[in-house]
Design a protein around this motif. Structure first.
Motif, PDB file in Angstrom:
ATOM      1  N   ALA A  13      11.663  -2.971 -18.935  1.00 26.25           N
ATOM      2  CA  ALA A  13      10.936  -3.960 -18.130  1.00 26.25           C
ATOM      3  C   ALA A  13       9.455  -3.791 -18.401  1.00 26.25           C
ATOM      4  O   ALA A  13       8.997  -2.733 -18.857  1.00 26.25           O
ATOM      5  CB  ALA A  13      11.236  -3.778 -16.649  1.00 26.25           C
ATOM      6  N   ASN A  14       8.690  -4.844 -18.101  1.00 20.80           N
ATOM      7  CA  ASN A  14       7.234  -4.756 -18.269  1.00 20.80           C
ATOM      8  C   ASN A  14       6.474  -4.996 -16.968  1.00 20.80           C
ATOM      9  O   ASN A  14       5.245  -5.011 -16.956  1.00 20.80           O
ATOM     10  CB  ASN A  14       6.753  -5.725 -19.356  1.00 20.80           C
ATOM     11  CG  ASN A  14       7.244  -7.151 -19.156  1.00 20.80           C
ATOM     12  OD1 ASN A  14       7.534  -7.560 -18.027  1.00 20.80           O
ATOM     13  ND2 ASN A  14       7.370  -7.901 -20.250  1.00 20.80           N
ATOM     14  N   PHE A  15       7.220  -5.196 -15.871  1.00 23.30           N
ATOM     15  CA  PHE A  15       6.565  -5.392 -14.579  1.00 23.30           C
ATOM     16  C   PHE A  15       7.439  -4.800 -13.482  1.00 23.30           C
ATOM     17  O   PHE A  15       8.628  -5.107 -13.400  1.00 23.30           O
ATOM     18  CB  PHE A  15       6.327  -6.875 -14.310  1.00 23.30           C
ATOM     19  CG  PHE A  15       5.634  -7.156 -12.999  1.00 23.30           C
ATOM     20  CD1 PHE A  15       4.325  -6.761 -12.790  1.00 23.30           C
ATOM     21  CD2 PHE A  15       6.293  -7.815 -11.965  1.00 23.30           C
ATOM     22  CE1 PHE A  15       3.677  -7.014 -11.588  1.00 23.30           C
ATOM     23  CE2 PHE A  15       5.660  -8.083 -10.765  1.00 23.30           C
ATOM     24  CZ  PHE A  15       4.346  -7.673 -10.571  1.00 23.30           C
ATOM     25  N   ILE A  16       6.853  -3.932 -12.666  1.00 20.80           N
ATOM     26  CA  ILE A  16       7.566  -3.343 -11.526  1.00 20.80           C
ATOM     27  C   ILE A  16       6.993  -3.922 -10.241  1.00 20.80           C
ATOM     28  O   ILE A  16       5.807  -3.736  -9.937  1.00 20.80           O
ATOM     29  CB  ILE A  16       7.434  -1.807 -11.496  1.00 20.80           C
ATOM     30  CG1 ILE A  16       8.020  -1.184 -12.766  1.00 20.80           C
ATOM     31  CG2 ILE A  16       8.135  -1.242 -10.257  1.00 20.80           C
ATOM     32  CD1 ILE A  16       7.828   0.326 -12.837  1.00 20.80           C
ATOM     33  N   GLU A  17       7.818  -4.630  -9.512  1.00 23.94           N
ATOM     34  CA  GLU A  17       7.442  -5.100  -8.180  1.00 23.94           C
ATOM     35  C   GLU A  17       7.922  -4.058  -7.184  1.00 23.94           C
ATOM     36  O   GLU A  17       9.124  -3.885  -6.987  1.00 23.94           O
ATOM     37  CB  GLU A  17       8.093  -6.447  -7.865  1.00 23.94           C
ATOM     38  CG  GLU A  17       7.835  -6.906  -6.442  1.00 23.94           C
ATOM     39  CD  GLU A  17       8.802  -7.962  -5.937  1.00 23.94           C
ATOM     40  OE1 GLU A  17       9.377  -7.776  -4.846  1.00 23.94           O
ATOM     41  OE2 GLU A  17       8.992  -8.962  -6.653  1.00 23.94           O
ATOM     42  N   GLY A  18       7.005  -3.363  -6.560  1.00 28.40           N
ATOM     43  CA  GLY A  18       7.381  -2.281  -5.648  1.00 28.40           C
ATOM     44  C   GLY A  18       7.210  -2.642  -4.195  1.00 28.40           C
ATOM     45  O   GLY A  18       6.115  -3.014  -3.760  1.00 28.40           O
TER      46      GLY A  18
ATOM     47  N   ASP B  23      13.595  -3.002  -4.274  1.00 27.58           N
ATOM     48  CA  ASP B  23      13.806  -3.232  -2.846  1.00 27.58           C
ATOM     49  C   ASP B  23      13.971  -1.893  -2.130  1.00 27.58           C
ATOM     50  O   ASP B  23      15.060  -1.342  -2.071  1.00 27.58           O
ATOM     51  CB  ASP B  23      15.054  -4.102  -2.665  1.00 27.58           C
ATOM     52  CG  ASP B  23      15.231  -4.574  -1.233  1.00 27.58           C
ATOM     53  OD1 ASP B  23      14.391  -4.236  -0.382  1.00 27.58           O
ATOM     54  OD2 ASP B  23      16.218  -5.281  -0.955  1.00 27.58           O
ATOM     55  N   GLY B  24      12.885  -1.342  -1.616  1.00 27.72           N
ATOM     56  CA  GLY B  24      12.924  -0.050  -0.949  1.00 27.72           C
ATOM     57  C   GLY B  24      12.420   1.051  -1.865  1.00 27.72           C
ATOM     58  O   GLY B  24      12.452   0.947  -3.089  1.00 27.72           O
ATOM     59  N   ILE B  25      11.957   2.141  -1.262  1.00 31.91           N
ATOM     60  CA  ILE B  25      11.299   3.199  -2.031  1.00 31.91           C
ATOM     61  C   ILE B  25      12.266   3.928  -2.955  1.00 31.91           C
ATOM     62  O   ILE B  25      11.849   4.450  -4.006  1.00 31.91           O
ATOM     63  CB  ILE B  25      10.583   4.188  -1.085  1.00 31.91           C
ATOM     64  CG1 ILE B  25       9.408   4.878  -1.816  1.00 31.91           C
ATOM     65  CG2 ILE B  25      11.536   5.213  -0.502  1.00 31.91           C
ATOM     66  CD1 ILE B  25       8.302   3.956  -2.216  1.00 31.91           C
TER      67      ILE B  25
ATOM     68  N   PRO C 295       0.804  -1.226   0.000  1.00 31.89           N
ATOM     69  CA  PRO C 295       0.000   0.000   0.000  1.00 31.89           C
ATOM     70  C   PRO C 295       0.836   1.275   0.000  1.00 31.89           C
ATOM     71  O   PRO C 295       0.407   2.291  -0.551  1.00 31.89           O
ATOM     72  CB  PRO C 295      -0.832  -0.118   1.284  1.00 31.89           C
ATOM     73  CG  PRO C 295      -0.102  -1.099   2.142  1.00 31.89           C
ATOM     74  CD  PRO C 295       0.566  -2.047   1.208  1.00 31.89           C
ATOM     75  N   ALA C 296       2.023   1.239   0.583  1.00 33.66           N
ATOM     76  CA  ALA C 296       2.883   2.420   0.579  1.00 33.66           C
ATOM     77  C   ALA C 296       3.406   2.699  -0.832  1.00 33.66           C
ATOM     78  O   ALA C 296       3.505   3.857  -1.261  1.00 33.66           O
ATOM     79  CB  ALA C 296       4.046   2.235   1.548  1.00 33.66           C
ATOM     80  N   PHE C 297       3.736   1.653  -1.568  1.00 34.76           N
ATOM     81  CA  PHE C 297       4.190   1.794  -2.954  1.00 34.76           C
ATOM     82  C   PHE C 297       3.065   2.344  -3.832  1.00 34.76           C
ATOM     83  O   PHE C 297       3.277   3.243  -4.648  1.00 34.76           O
ATOM     84  CB  PHE C 297       4.662   0.440  -3.481  1.00 34.76           C
ATOM     85  CG  PHE C 297       4.992   0.412  -4.948  1.00 34.76           C
ATOM     86  CD1 PHE C 297       6.035   1.179  -5.465  1.00 34.76           C
ATOM     87  CD2 PHE C 297       4.259  -0.388  -5.817  1.00 34.76           C
ATOM     88  CE1 PHE C 297       6.337   1.146  -6.825  1.00 34.76           C
ATOM     89  CE2 PHE C 297       4.563  -0.425  -7.167  1.00 34.76           C
ATOM     90  CZ  PHE C 297       5.599   0.344  -7.677  1.00 34.76           C
ATOM     91  N   VAL C 298       1.863   1.833  -3.657  1.00 39.68           N
ATOM     92  CA  VAL C 298       0.718   2.322  -4.422  1.00 39.68           C
ATOM     93  C   VAL C 298       0.471   3.794  -4.109  1.00 39.68           C
ATOM     94  O   VAL C 298       0.225   4.611  -5.012  1.00 39.68           O
ATOM     95  CB  VAL C 298      -0.534   1.477  -4.134  1.00 39.68           C
ATOM     96  CG1 VAL C 298      -1.772   2.093  -4.799  1.00 39.68           C
ATOM     97  CG2 VAL C 298      -0.339   0.047  -4.616  1.00 39.68           C
ATOM     98  N   ALA C 299       0.549   4.162  -2.824  1.00 40.41           N
ATOM     99  CA  ALA C 299       0.363   5.564  -2.431  1.00 40.41           C
ATOM    100  C   ALA C 299       1.432   6.452  -3.058  1.00 40.41           C
ATOM    101  O   ALA C 299       1.164   7.587  -3.463  1.00 40.41           O
ATOM    102  CB  ALA C 299       0.388   5.689  -0.911  1.00 40.41           C
TER     103      ALA C 299
ATOM    104  N   PRO D 160       3.262  -6.588   9.429  1.00 40.79           N
ATOM    105  CA  PRO D 160       4.358  -5.688   9.777  1.00 40.79           C
ATOM    106  C   PRO D 160       4.143  -4.245   9.334  1.00 40.79           C
ATOM    107  O   PRO D 160       5.022  -3.417   9.496  1.00 40.79           O
ATOM    108  CB  PRO D 160       5.515  -6.293   8.971  1.00 40.79           C
ATOM    109  CG  PRO D 160       4.843  -6.747   7.704  1.00 40.79           C
ATOM    110  CD  PRO D 160       3.467  -7.221   8.117  1.00 40.79           C
ATOM    111  N   CYS D 161       2.976  -3.938   8.768  1.00 43.96           N
ATOM    112  CA  CYS D 161       2.814  -2.743   7.944  1.00 43.96           C
ATOM    113  C   CYS D 161       1.971  -1.654   8.595  1.00 43.96           C
ATOM    114  O   CYS D 161       0.817  -1.895   8.971  1.00 43.96           O
ATOM    115  CB  CYS D 161       2.187  -3.163   6.608  1.00 43.96           C
ATOM    116  SG  CYS D 161       2.057  -1.860   5.396  1.00 43.96           S
ATOM    117  N   THR D 162       2.534  -0.455   8.691  1.00 42.62           N
ATOM    118  CA  THR D 162       1.757   0.693   9.164  1.00 42.62           C
ATOM    119  C   THR D 162       0.875   1.250   8.055  1.00 42.62           C
ATOM    120  O   THR D 162      -0.229   1.741   8.317  1.00 42.62           O
ATOM    121  CB  THR D 162       2.691   1.797   9.691  1.00 42.62           C
ATOM    122  OG1 THR D 162       3.648   2.149   8.682  1.00 42.62           O
ATOM    123  CG2 THR D 162       3.446   1.324  10.930  1.00 42.62           C
ATOM    124  N   ALA D 163       1.338   1.167   6.803  1.00 41.11           N
ATOM    125  CA  ALA D 163       0.545   1.660   5.675  1.00 41.11           C
ATOM    126  C   ALA D 163      -0.721   0.831   5.481  1.00 41.11           C
ATOM    127  O   ALA D 163      -1.706   1.305   4.917  1.00 41.11           O
ATOM    128  CB  ALA D 163       1.383   1.648   4.400  1.00 41.11           C
TER     129      ALA D 163
END
Length: 478
Positions: free
Chosen positions: A428-433, A409-411, A279-283, A324-327
């Motif tokens: 690339a065609n896919f970003i894993e955030g 790996d990381g923001i 959710p933090a990556f999406v935000a 583990p997530c605050t987001a």
């Protein structure tokens, strides 16, 4: 077992003590009349243990109690600053050190476009903070490296530049930039920045279920739990969760299997996609790269996906995610997720719940979890989602689509990939955030952080009876 051994830092222990006492009073229906006693319970003596005086310690603890009870309801952000606790760090910025030799060249003075550099009688340089704009030009040209930048830990931790200092020199969070990842929470040495807790909401749901309300409370646990509660076996942790009053415990990794399977098909159809599990990556995409928002996977996160499945099977159910997530606390309040996730707890809060009811999980027998696949379980660490999508493409017979993934790996790594994508130069065609370094195992709500956590997650994945994603999904339809 000592409290300190359950956590990385003493700040976490202090936060845990407040959560534990709030929870203990809530279980016993004594919170309203005894909440003001909590600071004195934790700091019982007359001598200070952490601050200049015991009265300031208790005043700060009173603010921690407020956050443990939900914090400022007018502030939608899940991260808040305790101003009176944020006064021990230097303001920071560029400063001249003792390495300054008072040279004649004065390159620092020439490089400064704001006239912020001045000299004393010994020709030693100084910086006028009223004029300095922190550009760093002076530091770059000093032949002795005598000008250094000293930033507060929270500022260094926040990779989206959402933290600045207010007029009182306390940290201030820009809601328009903050992605609620909690990096500042974990890195603040004084615990002056905290995530709001909704532990009282969780207790209320459990108590009503125990007292005759006709609904079951399900715990959905993140796969990163395999790297936590290291003093007990995972099966005993599951038993402890049930001892709190949860009807059953479900792996969020089952939702991860569902997401990976569908996301693979969406990727093959659209040709370019970013993940939606963090959710933090999406935000971050929504706030900083809005033009890429249309490329975010249309699927809910694994936690929300499995929660939706639970409620379709049991419409009256209440679902609490533990991870583990605050987001994730912010995600649970989004309109598209709110119908499925009733509340979110961190691992820190789960530990407080155990101890508020004197549940010693290391002494409990081992219970079992429904088996997600290996691929669903490794979502917890960076690169796991990419591996899962690659497997899903194979299982779905979409091998003709060539996956070119960038696991971020990381923001900061996310920013690099997103910048390239926004300019059309990403190969690339896919970003894993993953906003947290290491993935979910580096989340702010973890009890412990470290390199061994990745090994724990991989080991947990290999224990899965279902080696293929389709094997896991077939269980859901039995």
């Amino acid at each position: 077992m000592t409290e300190q051994r359950k956590f990385d830092t003493k700040v976490q222990v202090l936060k845990y003590k407040v959560l534990r006492e709030v929870a203990r009073l809530a279980w016993n229906d004594q919170l309203l009349e005894r909440v003001h006693d909590i600071p004195k319970t934790i700091v019982s003596g007359k001598e200070p243990t952490m601050r200049c005086c015991v009265y300031k310690e208790r005043a700060i603890l009173a603010e921690r109690v407020k956050l443990a009870m939900g914090g400022d309801r007018d502030n939608p952000n899940m991260i808040e600053v305790i101003d009176i606790a944020c006064d021990e760090c230097p303001v920071g910025g560029y400063r001249v050190t003792e390495a300054c030799r008072g040279c004649l060249a004065h390159r620092c003075e020439g490089a400064c476009k704001k006239g912020a550099i001045y000299f004393d009688k010994a020709h030693t340089a100084h910086i006028d903070k009223a004029k300095c704009v922190e550009c760093g030009a002076c530091a770059k040209v000093c032949p002795y490296g005598a000008i250094s930048s000293q930033k507060r830990p929270c500022v260094m931790a926040c990779k989206v530049r959402a933290i600045s200092m207010n007029d009182e020199k306390a940290a201030s969070i820009d809601r328009e930039k903050c992605i609620e990842c909690g990096a500042c929470v974990y890195q603040c040495p004084f615990g002056a920045i905290m995530d709001k807790s909704f532990i009282l909401n969780a207790i209320d749901l459990l108590k009503k279920s125990e007292n005759g309300e006709k609904y079951k409370v399900y715990a959905v646990i993140a796969p990163s739990i395999s790297s936590q509660f290291t003093y007990a076996k995972l099966g005993s942790v599951v038993s402890g969760i049930k001892a709190l009053g949860f009807h059953t415990v479900v792996e969020a990794a089952l939702g991860a299997d569902m997401v990976a399977y569908e996301e693979a098909a969406e990727l093959a159809e659209k040709g370019f996609l970013t993940s939606s599990c963090c959710p933090a990556f999406v935000a971050y995409i929504q706030k900083q790269f809005p033009d890429l928002a249309a490329h975010v996977s249309s699927h809910l996160s694994p936690a929300a996906t499995i929660a939706r499945y639970i409620k379709r099977d049991d419409p009256g159910a209440k679902v609490i995610f533990i991870g583990p997530c605050t987001a994730k606390k912010a995600e649970a309040r989004k309109p598209e997720v709110r119908p499925y996730l009733d509340e979110v707890l961190t691992f820190e809060e789960l530990q407080a719940l155990f101890d508020s009811r004197d549940i010693e999980i290391s002494e409990l027998p081992e219970d079992v979890l429904e088996n997600a696949s290996y691929y669903g379980r490794i979502f917890a660490r960076s690169g796991g989602l990419t591996d899962a999508v690659a497997e899903a493409l194979r299982e779905r017979g979409l091998d003709s689509f060539k996956l070119r993934a960038v696991p971020c790996d990381g923001i900061e790594a996310c920013r690099t990939a997103l910048l390239k994508a926004s300019k059309g130069v990403l190969d690339a065609n896919f970003i894993e955030g993953m906003a947290c370094v290491g993935g979910c195992i580096g989340g702010a709500g973890c009890l412990t952080h470290g390199d061994k956590n990745k090994a724990d997650v991989d080991r947990y994945g290999k224990e899965a009876m279902e080696k293929k994603i389709e094997d896991s999904l077939s269980m859901l339809h039995r």
